[in-house]
Scaffold this motif. Structure first.
Motif, PDB file in Angstrom:
ATOM      1  N   ALA A  37       0.770  -1.194  -0.152  1.00  0.00           N
ATOM      2  CA  ALA A  37      -0.164   0.070  -0.020  1.00  0.00           C
ATOM      3  C   ALA A  37       0.874   1.134   0.197  1.00  0.00           C
ATOM      4  CB  ALA A  37      -0.844  -0.093   1.186  1.00  0.00           C
ATOM      5  N   ASP A  38       0.263   2.477  -0.499  1.00  0.00           N
ATOM      6  CA  ASP A  38       1.049   3.640  -0.502  1.00  0.00           C
ATOM      7  C   ASP A  38       1.122   4.368   0.886  1.00  0.00           C
ATOM      8  OD1 ASP A  38       2.551   5.786  -1.780  1.00  0.00           O
ATOM      9  OD2 ASP A  38       0.705   6.830  -2.370  1.00  0.00           O
ATOM     10  N   ILE A  39       2.058   4.532   1.266  1.00  0.00           N
ATOM     11  CA  ILE A  39       2.287   5.296   2.591  1.00  0.00           C
ATOM     12  C   ILE A  39       2.699   6.691   2.408  1.00  0.00           C
ATOM     13  CG2 ILE A  39       2.957   5.235   5.026  1.00  0.00           C
ATOM     14  CD1 ILE A  39       1.182   2.737   4.338  1.00  0.00           C
ATOM     15  N   GLN A  40       1.743   7.534   2.825  1.00  0.00           N
ATOM     16  CA  GLN A  40       2.335   9.011   2.652  1.00  0.00           C
ATOM     17  C   GLN A  40       2.471   9.688   3.772  1.00  0.00           C
ATOM     18  OE1 GLN A  40       2.538  10.672  -0.314  1.00  0.00           O
ATOM     19  NE2 GLN A  40       1.635   9.107  -1.543  1.00  0.00           N
ATOM     20  N   ASP A  41       3.630  10.485   3.879  1.00  0.00           N
ATOM     21  CA  ASP A  41       4.005  11.012   5.220  1.00  0.00           C
ATOM     22  C   ASP A  41       3.090  11.763   5.754  1.00  0.00           C
ATOM     23  OD1 ASP A  41       6.451   9.702   5.291  1.00  0.00           O
ATOM     24  OD2 ASP A  41       7.483  11.432   4.134  1.00  0.00           O
ATOM     25  N   ASN A  42       2.156  12.523   4.809  1.00  0.00           N
ATOM     26  CA  ASN A  42       0.975  13.679   5.258  1.00  0.00           C
ATOM     27  C   ASN A  42      -0.333  13.028   5.290  1.00  0.00           C
ATOM     28  OD1 ASN A  42       1.057  13.447   2.591  1.00  0.00           O
ATOM     29  ND2 ASN A  42       0.502  15.818   2.442  1.00  0.00           N
ATOM     30  N   GLY A  43      -0.410  11.737   4.898  1.00  0.00           N
ATOM     31  CA  GLY A  43      -1.710  11.020   4.772  1.00  0.00           C
ATOM     32  C   GLY A  43      -2.305  10.836   6.076  1.00  0.00           C
ATOM     33  N   ALA A  44      -3.679  11.348   6.157  1.00  0.00           N
ATOM     34  CA  ALA A  44      -4.468  11.091   7.534  1.00  0.00           C
ATOM     35  C   ALA A  44      -4.876   9.666   7.526  1.00  0.00           C
ATOM     36  CB  ALA A  44      -5.501  11.906   7.416  1.00  0.00           C
ATOM     37  N   ASN A  45      -4.854   9.031   6.557  1.00  0.00           N
ATOM     38  CA  ASN A  45      -5.543   7.603   6.366  1.00  0.00           C
ATOM     39  C   ASN A  45      -7.104   7.588   6.996  1.00  0.00           C
ATOM     40  OD1 ASN A  45      -2.789   6.107   5.543  1.00  0.00           O
ATOM     41  ND2 ASN A  45      -2.239   7.212   7.373  1.00  0.00           N
ATOM     42  N   LEU A  46      -7.607   8.510   6.417  1.00  0.00           N
ATOM     43  CA  LEU A  46      -8.962   8.676   6.941  1.00  0.00           C
ATOM     44  C   LEU A  46      -9.881   9.453   5.636  1.00  0.00           C
ATOM     45  CD1 LEU A  46      -8.930   9.679  10.661  1.00  0.00           C
ATOM     46  CD2 LEU A  46      -9.809   7.579   9.963  1.00  0.00           C
ATOM     47  N   PHE A  47     -10.968   8.822   5.628  1.00  0.00           N
ATOM     48  CA  PHE A  47     -11.862   9.601   4.568  1.00  0.00           C
ATOM     49  C   PHE A  47     -12.799  10.249   5.332  1.00  0.00           C
ATOM     50  CE2 PHE A  47     -10.307   6.047   2.100  1.00  0.00           C
ATOM     51  CZ  PHE A  47     -10.201   6.460   0.850  1.00  0.00           C
ATOM     52  N   VAL A  48     -13.552  11.309   4.798  1.00  0.00           N
ATOM     53  CA  VAL A  48     -14.633  12.034   5.244  1.00  0.00           C
ATOM     54  C   VAL A  48     -15.596  12.100   4.064  1.00  0.00           C
ATOM     55  CG1 VAL A  48     -13.890  14.534   4.717  1.00  0.00           C
ATOM     56  CG2 VAL A  48     -15.251  14.059   6.603  1.00  0.00           C
ATOM     57  N   PHE A  49     -17.074  11.943   4.755  1.00  0.00           N
ATOM     58  CA  PHE A  49     -17.924  12.285   3.554  1.00  0.00           C
ATOM     59  C   PHE A  49     -18.772  13.726   3.362  1.00  0.00           C
ATOM     60  CE2 PHE A  49     -18.385   7.692   4.955  1.00  0.00           C
ATOM     61  CZ  PHE A  49     -18.563   7.202   3.510  1.00  0.00           C
ATOM     62  N   ALA A  50     -18.403  14.473   2.454  1.00  0.00           N
ATOM     63  CA  ALA A  50     -18.765  15.839   2.280  1.00  0.00           C
ATOM     64  C   ALA A  50     -19.332  16.036   0.760  1.00  0.00           C
ATOM     65  CB  ALA A  50     -17.455  16.800   2.666  1.00  0.00           C
ATOM     66  N   HIS A  51     -20.185  16.977   0.739  1.00  0.00           N
ATOM     67  CA  HIS A  51     -20.638  17.302  -0.745  1.00  0.00           C
ATOM     68  C   HIS A  51     -20.912  16.209  -1.588  1.00  0.00           C
ATOM     69  CE1 HIS A  51     -19.301  21.308   0.633  1.00  0.00           C
ATOM     70  NE2 HIS A  51     -18.023  20.870   0.631  1.00  0.00           N
TER      71      HIS A  51
ATOM     72  N   GLN B  21     -19.615  13.178  -1.250  1.00  0.00           N
ATOM     73  CA  GLN B  21     -18.339  12.327  -1.672  1.00  0.00           C
ATOM     74  C   GLN B  21     -17.688  11.767  -0.826  1.00  0.00           C
ATOM     75  OE1 GLN B  21     -15.980  14.166  -5.199  1.00  0.00           O
ATOM     76  NE2 GLN B  21     -17.028  16.032  -4.348  1.00  0.00           N
ATOM     77  N   ARG B  22     -16.914  10.764  -0.964  1.00  0.00           N
ATOM     78  CA  ARG B  22     -16.163  10.093   0.018  1.00  0.00           C
ATOM     79  C   ARG B  22     -14.636  10.736  -0.226  1.00  0.00           C
ATOM     80  NH1 ARG B  22     -13.265   4.621   0.360  1.00  0.00           N
ATOM     81  NH2 ARG B  22     -12.955   4.282   2.571  1.00  0.00           N
ATOM     82  N   LEU B  23     -14.083  11.548   0.701  1.00  0.00           N
ATOM     83  CA  LEU B  23     -13.052  12.419   0.574  1.00  0.00           C
ATOM     84  C   LEU B  23     -11.746  11.906   1.299  1.00  0.00           C
ATOM     85  CD1 LEU B  23     -14.514  15.915   0.150  1.00  0.00           C
ATOM     86  CD2 LEU B  23     -13.884  14.342  -1.952  1.00  0.00           C
ATOM     87  N   LEU B  24     -10.720  11.451   0.780  1.00  0.00           N
ATOM     88  CA  LEU B  24      -9.596  11.084   1.448  1.00  0.00           C
ATOM     89  C   LEU B  24      -8.891  12.298   2.066  1.00  0.00           C
ATOM     90  CD1 LEU B  24      -7.589   8.713   2.263  1.00  0.00           C
ATOM     91  CD2 LEU B  24      -6.197   8.765   0.183  1.00  0.00           C
ATOM     92  N   LEU B  25      -8.467  12.477   3.222  1.00  0.00           N
ATOM     93  CA  LEU B  25      -7.858  13.519   3.829  1.00  0.00           C
ATOM     94  C   LEU B  25      -6.248  13.318   3.924  1.00  0.00           C
ATOM     95  CD1 LEU B  25     -10.125  14.046   6.743  1.00  0.00           C
ATOM     96  CD2 LEU B  25     -10.029  15.403   4.803  1.00  0.00           C
ATOM     97  N   HIS B  26      -5.711  14.522   3.994  1.00  0.00           N
ATOM     98  CA  HIS B  26      -4.350  14.546   4.384  1.00  0.00           C
ATOM     99  C   HIS B  26      -3.984  15.734   5.089  1.00  0.00           C
ATOM    100  CE1 HIS B  26      -4.195  16.849   0.356  1.00  0.00           C
ATOM    101  NE2 HIS B  26      -3.381  17.569   1.063  1.00  0.00           N
ATOM    102  N   ARG B  27      -2.701  15.757   5.798  1.00  0.00           N
ATOM    103  CA  ARG B  27      -2.325  17.121   6.565  1.00  0.00           C
ATOM    104  C   ARG B  27      -1.721  18.204   5.685  1.00  0.00           C
ATOM    105  NH1 ARG B  27      -0.761  12.800   9.236  1.00  0.00           N
ATOM    106  NH2 ARG B  27       1.331  13.443   8.806  1.00  0.00           N
ATOM    107  N   GLU B  28      -1.915  19.363   5.801  1.00  0.00           N
ATOM    108  CA  GLU B  28      -1.584  20.270   4.656  1.00  0.00           C
ATOM    109  C   GLU B  28      -1.397  21.616   5.514  1.00  0.00           C
ATOM    110  OE1 GLU B  28      -2.901  22.682   0.972  1.00  0.00           O
ATOM    111  OE2 GLU B  28      -2.242  20.629   0.525  1.00  0.00           O
ATOM    112  N   ASP B  29      -0.057  22.046   6.188  1.00  0.00           N
ATOM    113  CA  ASP B  29      -0.082  23.583   6.755  1.00  0.00           C
ATOM    114  C   ASP B  29      -1.092  23.624   7.889  1.00  0.00           C
ATOM    115  OD1 ASP B  29       1.816  24.414   4.733  1.00  0.00           O
ATOM    116  OD2 ASP B  29       0.043  25.006   3.534  1.00  0.00           O
ATOM    117  N   GLY B  30      -1.010  22.525   8.461  1.00  0.00           N
ATOM    118  CA  GLY B  30      -1.572  22.501   9.977  1.00  0.00           C
ATOM    119  C   GLY B  30      -3.106  22.263   9.899  1.00  0.00           C
ATOM    120  N   VAL B  31      -3.588  21.925   8.752  1.00  0.00           N
ATOM    121  CA  VAL B  31      -5.082  21.578   8.524  1.00  0.00           C
ATOM    122  C   VAL B  31      -5.264  20.278   7.733  1.00  0.00           C
ATOM    123  CG1 VAL B  31      -5.729  23.978   8.532  1.00  0.00           C
ATOM    124  CG2 VAL B  31      -5.505  22.849   6.466  1.00  0.00           C
ATOM    125  N   TYR B  32      -6.597  19.856   7.905  1.00  0.00           N
ATOM    126  CA  TYR B  32      -6.763  18.500   7.099  1.00  0.00           C
ATOM    127  C   TYR B  32      -7.665  18.826   5.837  1.00  0.00           C
ATOM    128  CZ  TYR B  32      -5.409  15.657  11.140  1.00  0.00           C
ATOM    129  OH  TYR B  32      -4.681  14.972  12.090  1.00  0.00           O
TER     130      TYR B  32
END
Length: 544
Positions: A281-295, A297-308
């Motif tokens: 599996a692809d392991i990203q240093d900034n990957g949150a490894n969680l999805f959130v449902f919004a709009h 859609q099922r959106l994969l989150l990552h950390r960027e500049d202190g936010v998800y």
């Protein structure tokens, strides 16, 4: 019933070595399924790990009961659920996406493995061990699960599919499938299946599974309950809203300690690579490894500049906003392949988890994460593997002296060798002789033409090549004409190949089980369920 063992090398080297108990993989998993000490250690940890993160057992029982009532599961499944009231009850857990009409054969084999292993360890431990099938309804790859493949009588591999109902990138369990789409798929399946004494009842059960506006996940759950509920198999959709509420506590921890989670996954990845394997599996240093449902859609989150945020910046959450959302609306969250194993262990008293080769490989990336979050990777059990060989296929293999290994490893060579044996005219040999005689007599003449001039020599070379090309053409046509005498044999051999390795893949990874249930009823399925078969990672050939 005849079942033979067969070594079919696994698609993942890491999984192959894990099943074999290789020294190279021992550090990547805390237990090994073949070790009695591993089972003792896991049971002891489940019994004694006071304070480990876990969902409320009584609430879990209620969620399981409600869901299984909705899908019409069998009384034996409710007995399994009731057993979970007892804190001593353990579980064998495994899951799969919600495939059309049950998906590939391997899905049935995973359920069989769960049931066989739960029965075996209930007996060995003298306590209840229940089989739980975790449906990955939260996955959003609709195109991966919206179809099935069946081998027709015309020796064509036919694809039956349902089109995406909305086009939105959201969980399969949240996508409504219209009655018209279900009827179209059932009609296509009806046309594909041969007429047998079992067909009407089979189609009737499938039609019942898709009633009442069923999603793919609903229909899958109902169908699996029909097939396996009487053996106590408990089903649950990972995207069930009531289940999400039980997951809120771990979602919160995965957010609060998200960087630590990423570090743990990276550490396990390093260990996997150091052991000589590629990361599944692809392991990203900034990957949150969680999805959130919004709009929608099922959106994969990552950390960027202190936010998800997601890849397109559709949503943005501060860590505190995301944590509060997890506690307030856990049904708006979803796991990815790296956090689902942790959530499974948080929800259920998992003695062992049943995994296919690819899953075995990527679970190796979670060992450190389990430990960081106060959990422990359960025993990894390799899913049972089968190849179904019908009586007519076995007769044809015997007739043409094809072993299973011949079909898998050297089908074309073996087929050509058989055809060559039928060649009493010795066509390849005689054509080669003619070409050799021609070259030997014509080449010196062409070479001597050089003494006239280079143009004539070049013309001679071209002429010789064209004559050889014509001889080759005649040989090809003669070979084709010769093979037409054996069209029936070639069709039979092709049926063998398409049955065992469709698309050059194991049968279980391509075909759906309905064709076999239609031809033979469910007796073969019950035979695999009722006959004690070791869960040992060995591929088996089941002769129908």
């Amino acid at each position: 019933m005849q079942i033979d063992s067969f070594h079919w090398k696994k698609s993942q080297p890491l999984a192959e070595d894990y099943v074999a108990g290789s020294e190279a993989v021992r550090a990547l998993y805390p237990h090994h399924f073949a070790s009695a000490a591993s089972w003792e250690t896991r049971v002891k940890w489940l019994d004694e790990a006071a304070g480990r993160p876990q969902a409320d057992r009584e609430q879990l029982v209620q969620v399981l009961r409600t869901y299984n009532e909705r899908i019409g599961n069998h009384d034996q499944a409710f007995a399994s659920i009731a057993a979970l009231h007892d804190a001593k009850t353990l579980a064998i857990v495994g899951g799969q996406q919600a495939g059309l009409f049950g998906g590939q054969l391997l899905v049935l084999y995973k359920a069989i493995t769960l049931i066989q292993a739960a029965r075996e360890w209930s007996g060995k431990l003298g306590r209840s061990v229940v089989p739980i099938f975790w449906i990955a309804g939260e996955d959003h790859d609709f195109d991966e699960v919206n179809h099935l493949f069946a081998l027709t009588q015309a020796q064509q591999i036919e694809k039956i599919k349902i089109d995406h109902p909305t086009g939105q990138r959201t969980s399969v369990s949240r996508l409504p499938v219209s009655p018209e789409a279900w009827e179209e798929a059932l009609t296509a399946l009806d046309h594909t299946l041969m007429d047998t004494e079992f067909k009407e009842a089979l189609l009737g059960k499938l039609r019942a599974s898709v009633e009442q506006g069923a999603t793919l996940s609903d229909a899958f759950a109902r169908w699996m309950a029909m097939l396996f509920g009487e053996y106590g198999l408990v089903l649950i959709d990972s995207d069930e809203p009531a289940l999400r509420k039980l997951e809120a506590g771990l979602f919160e921890q995965l957010i609060v300690r998200n960087e630590e989670l990423a570090q743990a996954l990276a550490a396990s990845k390093e260990a996997v690579v150091a052991a000589g394997y590629g990361a599944q599996a692809d392991i990203q240093d900034n990957g949150a490894n969680l999805f959130v449902f919004a709009h929608g859609q099922r959106l994969l989150l990552h950390r960027e500049d202190g936010v998800y945020t997601d890849r397109k910046g559709t949503v943005r959450f501060t860590p505190e906003e995301l944590r509060e959302r997890a506690l307030r609306e856990p049904e708006s969250f979803s796991n990815n392949v790296m956090t689902r194993p942790l959530m499974q262990d948080y929800l259920f008293p998992v003695l062992a988890t049943v995994l296919g080769p690819g899953e075995i490989a990527y679970w190796s990336l979670t060992k450190e994460a389990f430990e960081r979050f106060g959990l422990q990777m359960p025993i990894v059990l390799p899913r049972m593997e089968f190849t179904l060989i019908e009586g007519t296929i076995k007769k044809q293999m015997d007739k043409y002296d094809f072993s299973l290994n011949d079909v898998i490893e050297r089908y074309e060579q073996k087929k050509q060798a058989w055809l060559d044996e039928q060649d009493t005219l010795r066509l390849p040999e005689r054509f080669e002789q003619v070409k050799a005689i021609f070259r030997d007599s014509y080449q010196p003449l062409v070479e001597s033409l050089g003494s006239i001039n280079s143009g004539v020599k070049k013309l001679g070379d071209t002429n010789m090549a064209k004559i050889l090309e014509q001889i080759d053409y005649l040989q090809h046509k003669a070979s084709e004409a010769h093979q037409t005498q054996f069209d029936s044999a070639i069709r039979q051999l092709e049926r063998v190949r398409l049955t065992i390795i469709p698309f050059a893949k194991p049968q279980e990874r391509v075909y759906n089980g309905c064709a076999y249930l239609n031809r033979y009823g469910d007796g073969w399925l019950h035979a695999l369920l009722d006959t004690p078969i070791p869960v040992d990672g060995v591929h088996r050939v089941f002769y129908l």
